[in-house]
Enzyme design. Structure first.
Site, mmCIF file in Angstrom:
data_model
loop_
_atom_site.group_PDB
_atom_site.id
_atom_site.type_symbol
_atom_site.label_atom_id
_atom_site.label_comp_id
_atom_site.label_asym_id
_atom_site.label_seq_id
_atom_site.Cartn_x
_atom_site.Cartn_y
_atom_site.Cartn_z
ATOM 1 N N LYS A 236 0.811 -1.218 0.000
ATOM 2 C CA LYS A 236 0.000 0.000 0.000
ATOM 3 C C LYS A 236 0.846 1.270 0.000
ATOM 4 O O LYS A 236 2.031 1.250 0.308
ATOM 5 C CB LYS A 236 -0.970 -0.011 1.197
ATOM 6 N N ARG A 270 -3.025 -9.823 5.824
ATOM 7 C CA ARG A 270 -3.457 -9.985 4.425
ATOM 8 C C ARG A 270 -2.373 -9.426 3.498
ATOM 9 O O ARG A 270 -2.089 -8.236 3.550
ATOM 10 C CB ARG A 270 -4.776 -9.226 4.254
HETATM 11 C C1 7PM Z 1 -6.820 -1.183 -5.150
HETATM 12 C C2 7PM Z 1 -6.737 -0.430 -3.983
HETATM 13 C C3 7PM Z 1 -6.928 -2.545 -5.112
HETATM 14 C C4 7PM Z 1 -6.772 -1.050 -2.762
HETATM 15 C C5 7PM Z 1 -6.942 -3.168 -3.891
HETATM 16 C C6 7PM Z 1 -6.878 -2.410 -2.734
HETATM 17 C C7 7PM Z 1 -8.020 -4.566 2.561
HETATM 18 C C8 7PM Z 1 -9.052 -5.444 2.254
HETATM 19 C C9 7PM Z 1 -8.368 -4.458 0.454
HETATM 20 C C10 7PM Z 1 -7.609 -4.429 3.923
HETATM 21 C C11 7PM Z 1 -9.300 -6.044 4.449
HETATM 22 C C12 7PM Z 1 -5.568 -3.846 -1.330
HETATM 23 C C13 7PM Z 1 -6.857 -3.043 -1.400
HETATM 24 N N1 7PM Z 1 -7.590 -3.970 1.426
HETATM 25 N N2 7PM Z 1 -9.694 -6.172 3.182
HETATM 26 N N3 7PM Z 1 -9.262 -5.357 0.932
HETATM 27 N N4 7PM Z 1 -8.290 -5.194 4.830
HETATM 28 N N5 7PM Z 1 -9.908 -6.771 5.411
HETATM 29 O O1 7PM Z 1 -4.513 -3.176 -1.198
HETATM 30 O O2 7PM Z 1 -6.711 -3.659 4.295
HETATM 31 O O3 7PM Z 1 -5.552 -5.056 -1.444
HETATM 32 S S1 7PM Z 1 -8.297 -4.019 -1.199
#
Ligand code: 7PM
Length: 291
Positions: A236, A270
């Site tokens: 991130k 995750r």
């Molecule tokens: C684009 C931007 C694609 C952000 C994907 C993302 C989380 C999650 C996501 C989290 C939980 C990513 C995010 N982030 N579920 N789903 N916690 N529980 O970086 O931080 O994967 S999507």
């Protein structure tokens, strides 16, 4: 003395047909089935069949590398991402869930906010409902309650389109803690007992860099609520912004966040890079249980 003795968290939790010992850290591998997912450039999506093959290849590797969960998502929550129809989301995730359940020994987590997806994924054998909107969509609480599965409530300020436009908090940790108290109450009223709830502060979802760093530093305060904590910081921008690195060079920074989150009480991490995170957390765990 071991650290488990000091928490009121139950050591074991049932995820569908699998019981997991949450006194040790677990890794959740991310399988994005979206054309615009930032971490894999959409290469899993060239065509429906290719997409399933690629997703399954990745899933198999992640299980071999030690993932306890695979998180399957068909809706991009990227800031400004397009809205996905229910049918589109189902078409993306259901074949992957079915194929994983047919061939791999791993807990399937379904990353969705959509009641129809919650119900059908559970029917296909998913073991955890992971909702970045904390079951706030119409019908989501009831759908999740009906499955009798554990749910992960993630905190997000605003919605994906606007969440990064100047997010503000009085006190980030307190505000998020109170938010969880409210959502847990709603869950309880809909028939989801507290024993089936996990919480996730939602790194990057309506938070500045400074908010994200404070949240991680003080994650122990959220963990002390007694509910299992899940975190997602892998690749991130909070890592990118500190290190000034593009998305494919954030692994080492991500491992630092994983270990610090575990030390502060997180039990499920995750990530996109499963093997490396499993090693880092096994090492951290050996240190934590030594006496
Ligand atoms: C684009 C931007 C694609 C952000 C994907 C993302 C989380 C999650 C996501 C989290 C939980 C990513 C995010 N982030 N579920 N789903 N916690 N529980 O970086 O931080 O994967 S999507």
């Amino acid at each position: 003395m071991t650290c488990q003795v000091l928490t009121k968290r139950p050591a074991k939790m049932l995820f569908g047909d699998q019981r997991l010992d949450l006194s040790q850290p677990h890794v959740m591998g991310v399988i994005n089935v979206t054309p615009d997912s930032f971490s894999d450039g959409g290469n899993l999506f060239a065509s429906q069949a290719l997409c399933l093959d690629a997703a399954m290849a990745r899933a198999r590797v992640m299980v071999e590398e030690g993932a306890s969960f695979l998180d399957i998502g068909g809706e991009s929550t990227r800031p400004g991402a397009d809205i996905v129809s229910v049918q589109q989301e189902l078409d993306r995730v259901m074949p992957v869930i079915e194929a994983i359940k047919a061939s791999l020994d791993v807990i399937v987590s379904i990353d969705t906010s959509t009641p129809e997806v919650i119900a059908l994924a559970a029917k296909a054998g998913a073991g955890l409902i992971n909702d970045v909107r904390a079951l706030s969509r119409k019908g989501a609480l009831q759908a999740a309650s009906d499955t009798q599965l554990p749910v992960c409530l993630m905190h997000m300020q605003g919605d994906p389109k606007t969440m990064q436009n100047d997010p503000t908090y009085d006190c980030i940790v307190e505000d998020i803690s109170h938010y969880f108290d409210e959502r847990i109450k709603h869950c309880n009223q809909s028939g989801i007992p507290t024993e089936r709830i996990l919480i996730d502060p939602g790194f990057g979802f309506g938070k500045t860099l400074s908010h994200n760093l404070q949240l991680l530093k003080h994650l122990d305060i959220l963990a002390s609520k007694g509910l299992p904590v899940l975190v997602g910081m892998s690749r991130k921008s909070m890592i990118g912004n500190v290190l000034n690195r593009p998305v494919d060079e954030r692994l080492y920074g991500g491992l630092a966040t994983a270990v610090m989150a575990y030390e502060r009480g997180a039990r499920i991490v995750r990530v996109h890079d499963v093997a490396q995170t499993v090693d880092a957390l096994r090492m951290a765990h050996a240190i934590m249980i030594s006496d």
